[in-house]
Design an enzyme around this catalytic site. Sequence first.
Site, PDB file in Angstrom:
ATOM      1  N   GLU A  74       3.536  -9.724  13.915  1.00 28.47           N
ATOM      2  CA  GLU A  74       3.938  -8.021  14.261  1.00 28.47           C
ATOM      3  C   GLU A  74       2.548  -7.249  14.154  1.00 28.47           C
ATOM      4  O   GLU A  74       1.497  -7.807  13.879  1.00 28.47           O
ATOM      5  CB  GLU A  74       4.607  -7.349  12.860  1.00 28.47           C
ATOM      6  CG  GLU A  74       6.350  -7.452  13.313  1.00 28.47           C
ATOM      7  CD  GLU A  74       6.693  -6.354  14.422  1.00 28.47           C
ATOM      8  OE1 GLU A  74       5.888  -5.577  14.972  1.00 28.47           O
ATOM      9  OE2 GLU A  74       7.775  -6.338  14.487  1.00 28.47           O
TER      10      GLU A  74
ATOM     11  N   ARG B 138      11.178  -1.291   1.663  1.00 31.87           N
ATOM     12  CA  ARG B 138       9.826  -1.760   1.950  1.00 31.87           C
ATOM     13  C   ARG B 138       9.369  -0.905   3.178  1.00 31.87           C
ATOM     14  O   ARG B 138      10.173  -0.572   4.143  1.00 31.87           O
ATOM     15  CB  ARG B 138       9.465  -3.242   2.126  1.00 31.87           C
ATOM     16  CG  ARG B 138       9.969  -3.790   3.386  1.00 31.87           C
ATOM     17  CD  ARG B 138       9.345  -5.054   3.438  1.00 31.87           C
ATOM     18  NE  ARG B 138      10.091  -5.827   4.675  1.00 31.87           N
ATOM     19  CZ  ARG B 138       9.631  -5.621   6.160  1.00 31.87           C
ATOM     20  NH1 ARG B 138       8.642  -4.898   6.353  1.00 31.87           N
ATOM     21  NH2 ARG B 138      10.109  -6.320   7.247  1.00 31.87           N
TER      22      ARG B 138
ATOM     23  N   ASN C 121       7.608  -0.548   6.861  1.00 33.40           N
ATOM     24  CA  ASN C 121       7.621  -1.569   8.103  1.00 33.40           C
ATOM     25  C   ASN C 121       6.895  -0.684   9.154  1.00 33.40           C
ATOM     26  O   ASN C 121       5.646  -0.581   8.795  1.00 33.40           O
ATOM     27  CB  ASN C 121       9.202  -1.690   8.624  1.00 33.40           C
ATOM     28  CG  ASN C 121       9.314  -2.854   9.576  1.00 33.40           C
ATOM     29  OD1 ASN C 121       8.894  -3.836   9.195  1.00 33.40           O
ATOM     30  ND2 ASN C 121      10.045  -2.500  10.658  1.00 33.40           N
TER      31      ASN C 121
ATOM     32  N   ASN D 222      11.283   1.106  13.364  1.00 33.90           N
ATOM     33  CA  ASN D 222      10.549   0.328  13.941  1.00 33.90           C
ATOM     34  C   ASN D 222      10.046   1.348  15.583  1.00 33.90           C
ATOM     35  O   ASN D 222      10.456   2.256  15.424  1.00 33.90           O
ATOM     36  CB  ASN D 222      11.322  -0.636  14.578  1.00 33.90           C
ATOM     37  CG  ASN D 222      10.755  -2.049  14.452  1.00 33.90           C
ATOM     38  OD1 ASN D 222       9.500  -2.377  14.644  1.00 33.90           O
ATOM     39  ND2 ASN D 222      11.601  -3.171  14.094  1.00 33.90           N
TER      40      ASN D 222
ATOM     41  N   ASP E 172      12.397  -3.674  19.253  1.00 33.16           N
ATOM     42  CA  ASP E 172      11.792  -3.845  18.033  1.00 33.16           C
ATOM     43  C   ASP E 172      10.197  -2.853  18.419  1.00 33.16           C
ATOM     44  O   ASP E 172      10.384  -1.745  18.672  1.00 33.16           O
ATOM     45  CB  ASP E 172      11.152  -5.261  17.902  1.00 33.16           C
ATOM     46  CG  ASP E 172      11.018  -5.526  16.789  1.00 33.16           C
ATOM     47  OD1 ASP E 172      10.323  -4.956  16.018  1.00 33.16           O
ATOM     48  OD2 ASP E 172      10.914  -6.900  16.145  1.00 33.16           O
TER      49      ASP E 172
END
Length: 300
Positions: free
Chosen positions: A23, A108, A110, A156, A206
Amino acid sequence: MTGARMMTPQVDCIQTVKARLGETPLWCEQTRRLVWIDIEDPHFWQLDPSTGEAFSRAQPCTYLGSQALTRSGKHLVARDLHLVMLDPQTGISELFARVPDERFPATRLNDGRVDRNGRLWIGTMDNGLKDGLGSLYRVDPDGSFAAFYDDVIVSNGIAFDPDGRHMYFTDTRRHLTWKITLDDAGERPVSRAVFADYSAGGERPDGACVDADGCLWQAFFAGGRIVRYTPEGRIDRSIDMPVTNPTCLCFGGPDYKTLFVTTAFKFLSEEQRANEPLAGSVFAISGAGQGVAEHRFDFQ
Protein backbone atom coordinates in the site's frame (compact mmCIF):
# COMPACT_ATOMS: atom_id res chain seq x y z
CA MET A 1 -20.61 3.79 -13.55
CA THR A 2 -19.04 2.54 -16.75
CA GLY A 3 -16.41 3.80 -19.13
CA ALA A 4 -14.76 2.77 -22.37
CA ARG A 5 -11.76 0.53 -22.03
CA MET A 6 -8.60 1.64 -23.76
CA MET A 7 -5.65 -0.37 -24.99
CA THR A 8 -3.59 -1.34 -21.97
CA PRO A 9 -0.28 0.55 -21.76
CA GLN A 10 2.94 -1.30 -20.94
CA VAL A 11 2.71 -2.68 -17.41
CA ASP A 12 6.03 -3.84 -15.96
CA CYS A 13 6.81 -5.55 -12.69
CA ILE A 14 9.69 -3.63 -11.12
CA GLN A 15 9.85 -5.41 -7.76
CA THR A 16 8.92 -9.04 -7.38
CA VAL A 17 7.84 -9.44 -3.78
CA LYS A 18 5.10 -11.25 -1.88
CA ALA A 19 3.44 -8.34 -0.10
CA ARG A 20 0.41 -9.50 1.84
CA LEU A 21 -1.12 -6.01 1.59
CA GLY A 22 1.18 -3.60 -0.25
CA GLU A 23 0.00 0.00 0.00
CA THR A 24 0.70 3.75 -0.01
CA PRO A 25 3.38 4.12 -2.69
CA LEU A 26 4.95 7.59 -2.70
CA TRP A 27 7.72 9.02 -4.84
CA CYS A 28 10.43 10.85 -2.89
CA GLU A 29 12.06 13.35 -5.21
CA GLN A 30 14.90 13.91 -2.73
CA THR A 31 16.11 10.31 -2.73
CA ARG A 32 14.63 9.37 -6.12
CA ARG A 33 13.15 6.30 -4.52
CA LEU A 34 9.71 4.80 -4.41
CA VAL A 35 8.64 4.19 -0.82
CA TRP A 36 5.75 1.90 0.07
CA ILE A 37 4.51 -0.30 2.90
CA ASP A 38 3.12 -3.74 3.60
CA ILE A 39 0.24 -3.23 6.02
CA GLU A 40 -0.19 -6.74 7.39
CA ASP A 41 3.43 -7.89 7.26
CA PRO A 42 4.49 -4.51 8.65
CA HIS A 43 7.50 -3.40 6.62
CA PHE A 44 8.57 -0.01 5.29
CA TRP A 45 10.05 -0.50 1.81
CA GLN A 46 12.36 1.65 -0.32
CA LEU A 47 12.95 0.92 -4.00
CA ASP A 48 15.34 2.54 -6.48
CA PRO A 49 13.66 1.90 -9.86
CA SER A 50 16.82 2.87 -11.77
CA THR A 51 18.84 0.02 -10.24
CA GLY A 52 16.21 -2.33 -8.86
CA GLU A 53 17.78 -2.09 -5.41
CA ALA A 54 15.20 -2.55 -2.68
CA PHE A 55 15.34 -2.93 1.07
CA SER A 56 12.87 -2.86 3.93
CA ARG A 57 12.61 -2.20 7.64
CA ALA A 58 10.28 -4.21 9.84
CA GLN A 59 7.95 -2.09 11.98
CA PRO A 60 6.89 -2.94 15.56
CA CYS A 61 3.13 -2.97 15.14
CA THR A 62 0.26 -5.17 14.05
CA TYR A 63 -0.81 -2.94 11.14
CA LEU A 64 1.28 -0.36 9.28
CA GLY A 65 -1.64 1.68 7.96
CA SER A 66 -0.05 4.32 5.71
CA GLN A 67 2.84 6.77 5.42
CA ALA A 68 3.53 10.35 4.37
CA LEU A 69 6.54 12.43 3.38
CA THR A 70 7.59 15.28 5.67
CA ARG A 71 9.60 18.43 5.13
CA SER A 72 12.22 17.15 7.56
CA GLY A 73 13.00 14.14 5.35
CA LYS A 74 11.53 11.71 7.85
CA HIS A 75 8.37 9.73 7.14
CA LEU A 76 5.19 9.97 9.15
CA VAL A 77 3.99 6.38 9.46
CA ALA A 78 0.76 5.05 10.92
CA ARG A 79 1.27 2.15 13.31
CA ASP A 80 -2.04 0.78 14.59
CA LEU A 81 -3.49 3.97 16.18
CA HIS A 82 -0.17 5.84 16.52
CA LEU A 83 1.59 8.27 14.19
CA VAL A 84 5.35 7.89 14.35
CA MET A 85 8.22 9.85 12.81
CA LEU A 86 10.53 7.36 11.09
CA ASP A 87 14.03 8.11 9.83
CA PRO A 88 14.19 6.02 6.63
CA GLN A 89 17.98 5.79 6.73
CA THR A 90 18.59 4.79 10.35
CA GLY A 91 15.24 3.18 11.16
CA ILE A 92 15.03 5.24 14.35
CA SER A 93 11.49 6.33 15.18
CA GLU A 94 9.74 8.53 17.72
CA LEU A 95 6.09 8.86 18.68
CA PHE A 96 4.39 11.90 17.18
CA ALA A 97 0.72 11.50 18.15
CA ARG A 98 -2.03 9.00 18.95
CA VAL A 99 -5.54 9.05 17.57
CA PRO A 100 -7.91 10.15 20.36
CA ASP A 101 -11.07 8.30 21.36
CA GLU A 102 -10.42 5.13 19.34
CA ARG A 103 -9.61 1.63 20.54
CA PHE A 104 -7.23 -0.93 19.11
CA PRO A 105 -7.74 -3.68 17.92
CA ALA A 106 -11.31 -2.68 17.04
CA THR A 107 -10.03 0.16 14.83
CA ARG A 108 -6.75 1.26 13.29
CA LEU A 109 -5.34 3.97 11.05
CA ASN A 110 -5.50 3.39 7.31
CA ASP A 111 -5.13 5.58 4.23
CA GLY A 112 -3.89 9.18 4.47
CA ARG A 113 -2.51 12.05 2.41
CA VAL A 114 -0.97 15.47 3.06
CA ASP A 115 -2.71 18.60 1.73
CA ARG A 116 -1.07 21.67 0.20
CA ASN A 117 -0.91 23.34 3.64
CA GLY A 118 1.22 20.56 5.10
CA ARG A 119 -1.54 18.89 7.12
CA LEU A 120 -2.27 15.17 7.12
CA TRP A 121 -5.76 13.86 6.41
CA ILE A 122 -6.07 10.25 7.51
CA GLY A 123 -8.88 7.84 8.25
CA THR A 124 -9.51 4.94 10.58
CA MET A 125 -11.31 1.67 9.86
CA ASP A 126 -13.05 -1.30 11.40
CA ASN A 127 -10.63 -4.21 11.52
CA GLY A 128 -13.62 -6.51 11.16
CA LEU A 129 -14.44 -4.88 7.79
CA LYS A 130 -18.17 -4.65 8.50
CA ASP A 131 -19.09 -1.92 11.02
CA GLY A 132 -18.97 1.87 10.72
CA LEU A 133 -16.41 2.38 13.47
CA GLY A 134 -14.01 4.61 11.54
CA SER A 135 -13.68 8.37 11.04
CA LEU A 136 -11.78 10.91 8.97
CA TYR A 137 -9.22 13.11 10.75
CA ARG A 138 -7.14 16.18 9.97
CA VAL A 139 -3.80 16.10 11.77
CA ASP A 140 -2.06 19.44 12.19
CA PRO A 141 1.70 19.95 12.48
CA ASP A 142 1.42 20.37 16.25
CA GLY A 143 -0.03 16.87 16.56
CA SER A 144 -3.62 17.93 17.23
CA PHE A 145 -6.56 16.10 15.65
CA ALA A 146 -9.85 17.34 14.20
CA ALA A 147 -12.47 14.66 13.47
CA PHE A 148 -14.94 14.69 10.57
CA TYR A 149 -17.53 12.13 9.56
CA ASP A 150 -18.06 8.85 11.30
CA ASP A 151 -19.79 5.61 10.43
CA VAL A 152 -16.89 4.79 8.10
CA ILE A 153 -16.08 1.12 7.58
CA VAL A 154 -12.76 1.33 5.67
CA SER A 155 -11.24 4.78 5.06
CA ASN A 156 -9.41 4.90 1.75
CA GLY A 157 -8.57 6.78 -1.44
CA ILE A 158 -7.73 10.18 0.07
CA ALA A 159 -6.51 12.59 -2.63
CA PHE A 160 -6.70 16.30 -3.41
CA ASP A 161 -7.38 18.12 -6.65
CA PRO A 162 -4.66 20.54 -7.84
CA ASP A 163 -6.23 23.67 -6.34
CA GLY A 164 -6.67 22.01 -2.94
CA ARG A 165 -10.36 22.93 -2.68
CA HIS A 166 -11.65 19.41 -3.13
CA MET A 167 -10.74 16.16 -1.47
CA TYR A 168 -11.64 12.65 -2.60
CA PHE A 169 -12.49 10.14 0.12
CA THR A 170 -13.52 6.50 -0.26
CA ASP A 171 -15.17 3.97 2.00
CA THR A 172 -14.08 0.73 0.34
CA ARG A 173 -16.60 -1.49 2.11
CA ARG A 174 -19.50 0.88 1.39
CA HIS A 175 -18.32 0.86 -2.25
CA LEU A 176 -18.50 4.67 -2.43
CA THR A 177 -16.17 7.53 -3.28
CA TRP A 178 -17.10 11.08 -2.28
CA LYS A 179 -15.87 14.45 -3.52
CA ILE A 180 -15.61 16.79 -0.55
CA THR A 181 -15.54 20.57 -0.85
CA LEU A 182 -13.33 22.27 1.76
CA ASP A 183 -13.60 25.77 3.17
CA ASP A 184 -11.39 28.61 1.90
CA ALA A 185 -8.65 27.74 4.39
CA GLY A 186 -8.78 24.07 3.41
CA GLU A 187 -9.35 23.14 7.04
CA ARG A 188 -12.91 21.82 7.20
CA PRO A 189 -15.35 20.04 4.88
CA VAL A 190 -18.19 22.25 3.69
CA SER A 191 -20.12 19.69 1.67
CA ARG A 192 -19.85 16.10 0.47
CA ALA A 193 -21.30 14.57 -2.71
CA VAL A 194 -21.12 11.03 -4.07
CA PHE A 195 -18.51 10.93 -6.83
CA ALA A 196 -18.68 7.22 -7.73
CA ASP A 197 -21.12 4.59 -6.48
CA TYR A 198 -20.30 0.89 -6.82
CA SER A 199 -22.69 -0.36 -4.16
CA ALA A 200 -24.89 -2.20 -6.68
CA GLY A 201 -22.04 -4.37 -7.95
CA GLY A 202 -20.04 -4.53 -4.72
CA GLU A 203 -16.76 -3.39 -6.30
CA ARG A 204 -14.04 -2.19 -3.93
CA PRO A 205 -12.46 1.18 -4.79
CA ASP A 206 -9.13 1.39 -2.96
CA GLY A 207 -6.16 3.79 -3.00
CA ALA A 208 -6.08 6.84 -5.26
CA CYS A 209 -4.03 9.77 -6.55
CA VAL A 210 -4.65 12.82 -8.73
CA ASP A 211 -2.68 13.61 -11.90
CA ALA A 212 -1.58 16.94 -13.36
CA ASP A 213 -4.85 17.22 -15.30
CA GLY A 214 -6.86 17.02 -12.10
CA CYS A 215 -8.13 13.53 -12.90
CA LEU A 216 -8.50 10.90 -10.20
CA TRP A 217 -6.75 7.55 -10.59
CA GLN A 218 -8.11 4.75 -8.43
CA ALA A 219 -7.18 1.09 -7.87
CA PHE A 220 -9.86 -1.57 -7.50
CA PHE A 221 -9.08 -4.27 -4.96
CA ALA A 222 -10.32 -7.65 -6.24
CA GLY A 223 -11.09 -5.86 -9.51
CA GLY A 224 -7.82 -6.37 -11.39
CA ARG A 225 -7.75 -2.87 -12.81
CA ILE A 226 -7.05 0.80 -12.24
CA VAL A 227 -9.18 3.59 -13.69
CA ARG A 228 -9.01 7.31 -14.31
CA TYR A 229 -11.96 9.58 -13.64
CA THR A 230 -12.40 13.06 -15.05
CA PRO A 231 -13.20 15.72 -12.41
CA GLU A 232 -16.86 15.31 -13.39
CA GLY A 233 -16.82 11.62 -12.42
CA ARG A 234 -16.63 9.99 -15.87
CA ILE A 235 -14.19 7.11 -16.41
CA ASP A 236 -12.05 7.92 -19.45
CA ARG A 237 -9.35 5.27 -19.02
CA SER A 238 -9.17 1.75 -17.62
CA ILE A 239 -5.97 -0.28 -17.38
CA ASP A 240 -6.05 -4.00 -16.71
CA MET A 241 -3.49 -5.32 -14.24
CA PRO A 242 -1.87 -8.79 -14.29
CA VAL A 243 -3.01 -9.40 -10.69
CA THR A 244 -6.38 -9.43 -8.96
CA ASN A 245 -5.61 -7.00 -6.15
CA PRO A 246 -4.12 -3.63 -7.12
CA THR A 247 -4.24 -1.53 -3.96
CA CYS A 248 -2.83 1.97 -4.45
CA LEU A 249 -0.90 4.07 -6.92
CA CYS A 250 1.18 7.21 -7.39
CA PHE A 251 3.06 9.05 -10.11
CA GLY A 252 6.81 9.32 -9.84
CA GLY A 253 10.13 9.18 -11.58
CA PRO A 254 12.18 12.28 -12.47
CA ASP A 255 9.41 13.63 -14.71
CA TYR A 256 6.44 12.14 -12.79
CA LYS A 257 5.41 10.22 -15.91
CA THR A 258 5.58 6.75 -14.37
CA LEU A 259 2.53 5.39 -12.58
CA PHE A 260 3.58 3.04 -9.76
CA VAL A 261 1.07 0.49 -8.44
CA THR A 262 1.24 -1.64 -5.29
CA THR A 263 -0.64 -4.93 -5.01
CA ALA A 264 -1.62 -7.63 -2.50
CA PHE A 265 -2.06 -11.38 -2.26
CA LYS A 266 -4.48 -11.11 0.69
CA PHE A 267 -7.77 -12.98 0.18
CA LEU A 268 -6.45 -14.94 -2.82
CA SER A 269 -7.08 -18.67 -2.84
CA GLU A 270 -4.21 -21.12 -3.21
CA GLU A 271 -5.23 -21.64 -6.82
CA GLN A 272 -5.26 -17.89 -7.49
CA ARG A 273 -1.83 -17.47 -5.91
CA ALA A 274 -0.47 -20.24 -8.09
CA ASN A 275 -1.92 -18.52 -11.17
CA GLU A 276 -0.68 -15.06 -10.09
CA PRO A 277 3.01 -15.39 -9.23
CA LEU A 278 3.34 -11.58 -9.24
CA ALA A 279 0.57 -10.97 -6.69
CA GLY A 280 1.97 -8.64 -4.03
CA SER A 281 4.59 -7.16 -6.36
CA VAL A 282 5.14 -3.55 -7.40
CA PHE A 283 4.41 -2.42 -10.97
CA ALA A 284 5.30 0.57 -13.14
CA ILE A 285 3.14 1.87 -16.00
CA SER A 286 4.42 4.28 -18.64
CA GLY A 287 2.26 6.34 -20.96
CA ALA A 288 -0.61 6.76 -18.50
CA GLY A 289 -0.10 10.49 -18.02
CA GLN A 290 1.81 12.81 -15.71
CA GLY A 291 1.49 13.40 -12.01
CA VAL A 292 2.61 15.99 -9.52
CA ALA A 293 4.88 15.93 -6.47
CA GLU A 294 3.39 14.89 -3.14
CA HIS A 295 2.88 17.51 -0.47
CA ARG A 296 4.97 17.10 2.66
CA PHE A 297 3.80 17.19 6.24
CA ASP A 298 4.97 20.40 7.93
CA PHE A 299 6.37 18.72 11.05
CA GLN A 300 7.08 21.21 13.86
